[in-house]
Each structure stands twice: as C-alpha cells, then as structure tokens.
Motif scaffolding. Structure first.
Motif, PDB file in Angstrom:
ATOM      1  N   THR A  60     -10.314  -0.915  11.731  1.00  0.00           N
ATOM      2  CA  THR A  60     -10.188  -0.712  13.179  1.00  0.00           C
ATOM      3  C   THR A  60      -9.614   0.650  13.554  1.00  0.00           C
ATOM      4  O   THR A  60     -10.009   1.244  14.561  1.00  0.00           O
ATOM      5  N   VAL A  61      -8.682   1.164  12.755  1.00  0.00           N
ATOM      6  CA  VAL A  61      -8.018   2.432  13.069  1.00  0.00           C
ATOM      7  C   VAL A  61      -8.603   3.581  12.256  1.00  0.00           C
ATOM      8  O   VAL A  61      -8.627   4.729  12.690  1.00  0.00           O
ATOM      9  N   GLY A  62      -9.107   3.273  11.069  1.00  0.00           N
ATOM     10  CA  GLY A  62      -9.631   4.314  10.181  1.00  0.00           C
ATOM     11  C   GLY A  62      -8.817   4.391   8.911  1.00  0.00           C
ATOM     12  O   GLY A  62      -7.615   4.112   8.903  1.00  0.00           O
ATOM     13  N   TRP A  63      -9.467   4.762   7.826  1.00  0.00           N
ATOM     14  CA  TRP A  63      -8.794   4.789   6.528  1.00  0.00           C
ATOM     15  C   TRP A  63      -7.909   6.012   6.348  1.00  0.00           C
ATOM     16  O   TRP A  63      -7.056   6.044   5.454  1.00  0.00           O
ATOM     17  N   GLN A  85       0.808  -1.212   0.000  1.00  0.00           N
ATOM     18  CA  GLN A  85       0.000   0.000   0.000  1.00  0.00           C
ATOM     19  C   GLN A  85       0.847   1.270   0.000  1.00  0.00           C
ATOM     20  O   GLN A  85       0.493   2.258  -0.646  1.00  0.00           O
ATOM     21  N   ASP A  86       1.983   1.264   0.717  1.00  0.00           N
ATOM     22  CA  ASP A  86       2.814   2.468   0.728  1.00  0.00           C
ATOM     23  C   ASP A  86       3.387   2.754  -0.652  1.00  0.00           C
ATOM     24  O   ASP A  86       3.506   3.914  -1.062  1.00  0.00           O
ATOM     25  N   ASP A 115      -4.384  -7.439   6.069  1.00  0.00           N
ATOM     26  CA  ASP A 115      -3.858  -6.584   7.144  1.00  0.00           C
ATOM     27  C   ASP A 115      -4.213  -5.116   6.902  1.00  0.00           C
ATOM     28  O   ASP A 115      -4.592  -4.403   7.835  1.00  0.00           O
ATOM     29  N   ASP A 116      -4.084  -4.659   5.641  1.00  0.00           N
ATOM     30  CA  ASP A 116      -4.447  -3.268   5.333  1.00  0.00           C
ATOM     31  C   ASP A 116      -5.938  -3.047   5.585  1.00  0.00           C
ATOM     32  O   ASP A 116      -6.347  -2.005   6.104  1.00  0.00           O
ATOM     33  N   TRP A 117      -6.749  -4.027   5.195  1.00  0.00           N
ATOM     34  CA  TRP A 117      -8.191  -3.890   5.394  1.00  0.00           C
ATOM     35  C   TRP A 117      -8.530  -3.855   6.879  1.00  0.00           C
ATOM     36  O   TRP A 117      -9.341  -3.034   7.329  1.00  0.00           O
ATOM     37  N   LEU A 118      -7.901  -4.736   7.667  1.00  0.00           N
ATOM     38  CA  LEU A 118      -8.159  -4.769   9.106  1.00  0.00           C
ATOM     39  C   LEU A 118      -7.739  -3.462   9.773  1.00  0.00           C
ATOM     40  O   LEU A 118      -8.439  -2.939  10.647  1.00  0.00           O
TER      41      LEU A 118
END
Length: 389
Positions: A173-176, A8-9, A166-169
């Motif tokens: 949980t933390v926010g997009w 993703q980065d 992992d990115d989806w989780l």
C-alpha cells in the motif's frame, strides 16, 4: 534451516552491517515471499548498481569465467569474466544478488566459493564495496533443489526471511522503498569498535577452543551456519557495525548476526558467555588499575577487559591525544604483566603502539610507565616504533 520470524528492522540492520563489513548474506525463505524485491530495494536505496544471477540457469563458467585466447598471442588462454563482474568491478561498488542458490548444482556451488570468500570472478576482483547477497528456498521447496554443502554454507551470514502480513500490507500500500527507513546499523565504524568486538570473540575462543572450528557432523545441519575461523572473524567485523547500547534492539541484532554466522549452538554459548562477563567500565579500570584482581582473573575475562581498555584508549587518543588515556592503558597493561599475564597483554600492547604510530605521534609517552613494559615491548618487536619519543 532456521524458521524463526525476524522483525524487518532487525533483519535490515543486520544485512546492512554485513554489507558494510563485506560479509556475504544468505536469505532463506519460502518461494514467493519477496526476497528479490527486498534485495533490489536495498540496492536502490543505497544507490548501488544491482546485478542478479539466477543460479538455476548458470553453469560454472558464468561464475569463474570462460577461456579465451591470451592477448599476447603466445598460445595461452585466460579466463574472461562475465559482464556482471566487469560492471561491478568498474563501478567499484554495487550489490551482486545470487538468486535461487539452493537450485545450484554442487559444481555451481563450488564456483561460488571463490566469489564469496575471495571475491574473484575469473581474474576480476570485486571490491569490498560490492555487497554479496544470496537467496535460497529450503531444498524441499525448491524446484530440483540441492542441500548446500558445508563449504558453501560457511561462506554466508544466514538469515531466515519470513515477512509478516503487516510488512507485506505496508509494502503493497505504501511502497517497498520505506523498508530502508528501518535501518539502525552504522555506515561507518571505528578501530576502537572493531577492537572491542575482536577482544570478545577471541576471548571466547580462548575459553572454548573446540568451537573455533566445528565442522557439522549432523547431516541435517550441513546446509546451515557453523563455526569456523572464517565465520568467527566475520562475526567480529559485523558486530563492529551493529549498535552496541545494550538496548533490546541492539541485543537482538547481535543475536541474529551471531547465530547467522556461527550457528545456534555456538552462537547461544557465545552470547551467554558475553552476558555473564560483567565487564568493568574501561575508564574506571584506567583510573584505578588496582580495582581488578589481575592474578585471580580468568584469561578469557582478562582478554575482554584489556580489549575494552584498548578500545577506549584508542578512541580517546584519536579525539584528545593529551587526555592521558593512552598512557593509562599502558599502566593497565603493566599491572596485568606484573601478574604474569604477559602473553595476554602482548597483542593489546601492539595495538596501542600501532595506534600511536599511525597518526597519534603527538601522544606523549610516560617513560616511567613504559619502563615496566620494556621486556614485553622488546619481545613484541615494537621497540623501534617508540624510539626517539
């Protein structure tokens, strides 16, 4: 469609570089993977006005405008753009999202060509600060899907989007909003960085001319990225915004951007060529021009070396006009010209003179060095830019 999973980065960094370079991006991915949410988050994080178009529900007039009577009452008509274009043009910046691109009919795809390549919606021009991002599902996974025609696919930097679990989780949980913390692209670039990237792209094409424009002959590849004069031009602009420190992350960003613009075959060949150049340090070349065998060197490698020397001298002249780098670069050009490489030297000589003219007139000219280059300077038509100094 490319099916690789890009970290993703890396994906975000390449998207940001393309946005800064005014190059449209196309995200490919299965339905329901969050492409729209990702793009909206990028717009919000950059405080960009966001406007979206669902390509499955529009007709060509939504993109090219619809005819209305001309205001001068002469019986003519003009093309009135839709409100999304007026909003973005008025703001002078923003993000235009073309969703469900693979559901667009060929007629709608044709209407998008003018937006993506010329940035016109009807009679309204979208400034470079308006980023263009599209999203598409593979044709076999899109409702009433169409394959992109080659002219359409050549208007984008293609990126496969397959978020990891992992990115989806993390997003759930933390926010997009936290995804934008992973950006490593630079929001600005310099003329030196652009020249360095340009010299590599043009140096490669000098060596592999058949790859300058290679319309896809394989029907299965028509909707993917392919090399054209447009996409090679876009590549050098995007590379100028990407990190260039030879770290693993930097190399991966450059790989993803390159293949996304010119396709896998041409992209891999360019990246392989770039790795095998083994370019000398431009500062050392300026300090000792005889360290390069100018007569024996291949023209494509010479092009890359002179580009790096010009980029280094340009950046140095901007920060320290009295450093001597500008005149040192001229001396390098003189050595190359003495080896009958004047045709390669000329564009870089123009660049050096232009840099001095556009704000670095306090760079003192070494006339002894300049004298060796007078014939080339005259042929390049830049003698008047140096008179009186």
């Amino acid at each position: 469609m490319r099916t690789e999973t890009i970290a993703q980065d890396i994906l975000l960094t390449v998207m940001d570089a393309a946005g800064n370079a005014a190059v449209p991006v196309l995200l490919w991915g299965q339905p329901g993977t969050g492409k729209t949410s990702l793009v909206r988050t990028i717009a919000e994080a950059n405080d960009l006005p966001f406007r979206a178009i669902a390509c499955s529900t529009v007709d060509p007039t939504d993109l090219g405008g619809f005819p209305v009577p001309s205001p001068d009452d002469n019986g003519g008509v003009r093309m009135q753009p839709r409100q999304f274009a007026i909003d973005l043009a008025t703001a002078g910046r923003g993000l235009l999202f073309l969703d469900e691109l693979s559901t667009a009919t060929p007629a709608v795809q044709a209407g998008m060509l003018k937006i993506c390549s010329e940035r016109f919606v009807g009679e309204i021009y979208l400034p470079d600060a308006v980023r263009i991002v599209a999203a598409a599902n593979p044709a076999d996974q899109a409702a009433n899907g169409f394959e992109l025609e080659p002219p359409s696919s050549n208007r984008f930097l293609h990126l496969p989007y397959t978020p990891s679990i992992d990115d989806w989780l993390t997003g759930m949980t933390v926010g997009w909003d936290n995804v934008t913390d992973k950006l490593t692209a630079t929001t600005t670039t310099t003329e030196a960085r652009r020249l360095k990237a340009l010299s590599k792209v043009t140096g490669f094409i000098r060596n592999r001319r058949t790859l300058a424009q290679a319309y896809p002959s394989d029907a299965s590849k028509t909707g993917e990225a392919w090399p054209s004069l447009r996409t090679w031009d876009w590549l050098h602009k995007v590379l100028a915004y990407l990190p260039d420190d030879n770290s693993d992350r930097s190399l991966e960003c450059r790989r993803v951007a390159t293949i996304g613009l010119v396709g896998e075959a041409a992209g891999v060949e360019f990246l392989t060529w770039e790795r095998t150049l083994d370019l000398p340090d431009p500062e050392k070349v300026i300090a000792d021009p005889t360290s390069v065998d100018w007569k024996a060197i291949r023209n494509d490698r010479l092009y890359a070396i002179l580009g790096a020397v010009t980029a280094f001298a340009t950046e140095k002249a901007m920060s320290d006009p009295q450093s001597g780098a500008w005149n040192g670069a001229l001396a390098v050009m003189g050595h190359a010209a003495d080896a009958n490489k004047g045709d390669v030297v000329m564009p870089f000589l123009r660049n050096l003179v232009t840099v001095r003219k556009q704000g670095n007139a306090n760079v003192a000219i070494d006339h002894k060095v300049m004298a060796k280059l007078v014939p080339l300077i005259r042929d390049a038509g830049i003698m008047s830019d140096l008179r009186g100094n």
